[in-house]
Motif scaffolding. Structure first.
Motif, PDB file in Angstrom:
ATOM      1  N   GLY A  99       0.650  -1.282  -0.037  1.00 35.38           N
ATOM      2  CA  GLY A  99      -0.078  -0.136  -0.076  1.00 35.38           C
ATOM      3  C   GLY A  99       1.215   1.394  -0.271  1.00 35.38           C
ATOM      4  N   ILE A 100       2.418   1.339  -0.317  1.00 37.92           N
ATOM      5  CA  ILE A 100       2.737   2.260   0.023  1.00 37.92           C
ATOM      6  C   ILE A 100       2.654   2.891  -1.302  1.00 37.92           C
ATOM      7  N   SER A 103       3.060  -0.460  -7.193  1.00 38.42           N
ATOM      8  CA  SER A 103       2.637  -0.162  -8.061  1.00 38.42           C
ATOM      9  C   SER A 103       2.220   1.111  -9.532  1.00 38.42           C
ATOM     10  N   THR A 104       2.071   2.024  -8.254  1.00 39.50           N
ATOM     11  CA  THR A 104       2.032   3.172  -8.424  1.00 39.50           C
ATOM     12  C   THR A 104       3.084   3.807  -9.312  1.00 39.50           C
ATOM     13  N   MET A 266       2.522  11.849  -2.970  1.00 39.99           N
ATOM     14  CA  MET A 266       1.683  10.927  -2.650  1.00 39.99           C
ATOM     15  C   MET A 266      -0.225  12.098  -2.863  1.00 39.99           C
ATOM     16  N   SER A 269      -3.490  11.960  -8.505  1.00 39.27           N
ATOM     17  CA  SER A 269      -3.215  11.649  -9.541  1.00 39.27           C
ATOM     18  C   SER A 269      -1.637  11.166  -9.657  1.00 39.27           C
TER      19      SER A 269
HETATM   20  P1  TYD Z   1      -0.310   0.982  -4.232  1.00 44.32           P
HETATM   21  O1  TYD Z   1      -0.016   1.599  -5.195  1.00 44.32           O
HETATM   22  O2  TYD Z   1      -0.792  -0.464  -4.775  1.00 44.32           O
HETATM   23  O3  TYD Z   1       1.250   0.397  -3.027  1.00 44.32           O
HETATM   24  P2  TYD Z   1       1.685  -1.264  -3.176  1.00 44.32           P
HETATM   25  O4  TYD Z   1       1.671  -1.213  -4.951  1.00 44.32           O
HETATM   26  O5  TYD Z   1       2.800  -0.349  -2.924  1.00 44.32           O
HETATM   27  O6  TYD Z   1       0.679  -2.042  -2.157  1.00 44.32           O
HETATM   28  O7  TYD Z   1      -1.062   2.445  -3.910  1.00 44.32           O
HETATM   29  C1  TYD Z   1      -1.906   2.695  -2.968  1.00 44.32           C
HETATM   30  C2  TYD Z   1      -1.836   3.205  -2.062  1.00 44.32           C
HETATM   31  O8  TYD Z   1      -1.599   4.814  -3.550  1.00 44.32           O
HETATM   32  C3  TYD Z   1      -4.021   3.432  -1.959  1.00 44.32           C
HETATM   33  O9  TYD Z   1      -4.004   3.276  -1.283  1.00 44.32           O
HETATM   34  C4  TYD Z   1      -3.816   4.364  -2.588  1.00 44.32           C
HETATM   35  C5  TYD Z   1      -2.834   5.494  -3.088  1.00 44.32           C
HETATM   36  N1  TYD Z   1      -3.033   6.608  -4.573  1.00 44.32           N
HETATM   37  C6  TYD Z   1      -3.008   7.392  -3.997  1.00 44.32           C
HETATM   38  O10 TYD Z   1      -3.028   8.382  -3.171  1.00 44.32           O
HETATM   39  N2  TYD Z   1      -3.445   8.313  -5.727  1.00 44.32           N
HETATM   40  C7  TYD Z   1      -2.842   7.459  -6.945  1.00 44.32           C
HETATM   41  O11 TYD Z   1      -3.130   8.397  -7.867  1.00 44.32           O
HETATM   42  C8  TYD Z   1      -2.913   6.606  -6.570  1.00 44.32           C
HETATM   43  C9  TYD Z   1      -2.661   5.310  -8.252  1.00 44.32           C
HETATM   44  C10 TYD Z   1      -3.128   5.239  -5.387  1.00 44.32           C
END
Ligand code: TYD
Ligand code: MG
Length: 455
Positions: A99-100, A103-104, A266, A269
């Motif tokens: 959740g950090i 992937s984003t 974060m 967008s």
């Molecule tokens: P993510 O990339 O799914 O984390 P990981 O792959 O490390 O597990 O990120 C998830 C968090 O980011 C989610 O709680 C929502 C937040 N987020 C935003 O605040 N803005 C954004 O544009 C996106 C895509 C995610």
């Protein structure tokens, strides 16, 4: 597939044993052995490993240096932590808590670099989920991204060979499996085997490969400590899920310095690189608030001004509470002991809470002085001017010890409009530009600082 054989593998360090053990003799982890099925055929599974093809020893001076050009991304922070872009054929492990934003950031890398063809392999999310996420990140949208939702390493290799991308992204290593092994995805044997296979084909295709890896509760890369040895670069995503700021730190880099640091914010967008991070960790505030002090820290090689906040109050119940967020609690206790013994502040019966703003963790010992100043400011209820900052390590006898790169810290503080900085008398100031306008308060002992601030 050959005869089946099982072996017990430590999920922490990859140590193998023929029988189950309660404690790993190699890494001392408890209850970490899991039985895994290994087929005999896997013993020669790495015959296609690219690094095995060199048969003759060569004279070092005759070896041609790497002349491949780095891939430069439209993301200055990522380029910086990689040591100036990604080297073709390098394997980059990207770790962080769930959740950090791993992937984003990786999807953002794919979307915002239309000059590169990217193959994004996800074993965690469906095509539609990835599309939804991509739509949230409204950067430049590249037509050059291929999404593959797959966990089988053979199919991933074949797809990579067909598409021939410039960059490969694997999300995440814990979901992949290789049919050379029978054990479940996420086990150490699978993670190691899959990484070996990816290493083999990404080197042969000269493909820079980002591998996302989850981090477990203890903060190490889940299971695969082994992985860190196999890859070229290890990047770690740090920060608090509930705060905006994220830090990407390089822990290992065969092609650059590990002192580098990338900072992101974060937003709705996606992750936005923070170009001038010095100020962000200081909250706008009223002049008269007590318990706040600013430290001139060094994170990696970058000077950063960070706000430390303390709250000291009479313990309501028997045992006083001590809590520190973003700062080592044992170090805080040591500083409190120094305060009590050397300066006569009776903090033994008081609750002390310490917080570092922005949800980041600081380790630089130079923050000691600001932490103590914040604590005393809260206890005495006297505010410290927001034009003042600190940089000094505090020793057990209350002496202020010098810190590294003092001139970089002072220059940064001056640039941001600070008017006074408290530092150790014992620093070497020879590298400092003599034309500085910021006032230096050079102290040998913490009492001198407190007398100047609060008397
Ligand atoms: P993510 O990339 O799914 O984390 P990981 O792959 O490390 O597990 O990120 C998830 C968090 O980011 C989610 O709680 C929502 C937040 N987020 C935003 O605040 N803005 C954004 O544009 C996106 C895509 C995610
Ligand atoms: Mg993810």
């Amino acid at each position: 597939m050959g005869k089946k054989k099982t072996t017990f593998v430590c999920q922490n360090c990859g140590n193998q044993s023929a029988k189950w053990l309660g404690k790993c003799p190699q890494c001392s982890a408890w209850n970490s052995f899991v039985e895994e099925i290994v087929s005999i055929s896997s013993s020669n599974a790495h015959s296609d490993h690219p690094l095995r093809t060199t048969k003759k020893a060569k004279i070092l001076s005759e070896v041609q240096p790497l002349t491949q050009k780095r891939l430069i991304f439209n993301d200055p922070e990522l380029n910086r932590v990689l040591g100036g872009g990604a080297i073709p054929g390098s394997l980059i492990l990207f770790g962080g808590e769930p959740g950090i934003g791993k992937s984003t950031l990786m999807l953002q890398l794919a979307i915002s670099n239309p000059q590169f063809k990217v193959l994004y392999v996800s074993g965690e999310e469906s095509d539609e989920q990835i599309k939804t996420r991509a739509d949230r990140i409204n950067n430049i949208t590249s037509e050059n991204i291929f999404i593959l939702t797959e966990t089988d390493t053979t199919i991933i290799r074949k797809t990579a060979e067909n598409i021939n991308p410039d960059i490969l992204i694997i999300d995440s290593i814990q979901t992949l499996h290789s049919d050379k092994l029978d054990s479940a995805p996420g086990t150490v044997s699978q993670i190691r085997e899959c990484t070996f296979e990816i290493l083999a084909f990404s080197k042969s295709l000269s493909l820079p490969t980002f591998i996302i890896g989850h981090i477990n509760k203890e903060g190490s890369l889940a299971g695969p400590k082994v992985l860190e040895h196999m890859v070229d670069t290890v990047l770690q995503f740090e920060g608090d899920r509930n705060h905006f700021y994220r830090i990407v730190r390089s822990i290992k880099n065969r092609f650059g310095s590990t002192n580098e640091l990338g900072i992101y914010e974060m937003l709705e967008s996606g992750l936005q690189p923070v170009i001038d991070p010095s100020k962000i960790l200081i909250s706008a505030r009223e002049e008269h608030l007590s318990g706040i002090a600013i430290t001139a820290n060094l994170e990696g090689v970058r000077p950063l001004m960070i706000e430390t906040q303390a709250l000291v109050s009479r313990a309501a119940y028997g045992t006083p509470q001590r809590s520190a967020t973003g700062f080592d609690a044992r170090r805080m206790n040591m500083l409190l002991a120094v305060l009590e013994k050397k300066c006569g502040f009776k903090v033994g019966l008081e609750d002390v809470f310490l917080n570092i703003t922005g949800g980041i963790k600081i380790e630089d010992p130079a923050s000691d002085l600001a932490v103590l100043a914040a604590i005393v400011s809260s206890r005495e209820d006297i505010s410290i001017s927001s034009k003042v900052c600190f940089a000094g390590e505090v020793g057990l006898s209350g002496e202020i010890r010098p810190v590294q790169k003092i001139s970089a810290r002072i220059t940064e503080a001056e640039k941001l409009g600070f008017e006074k900085i408290y530092v150790s008398h014992y620093n070497d100031f020879s590298a400092l530009n003599s034309a500085h306008s910021i006032a230096l308060f050079k102290a040998k002992k913490i009492e001198e600082v407190f007398r100047d601030l609060f008397a």
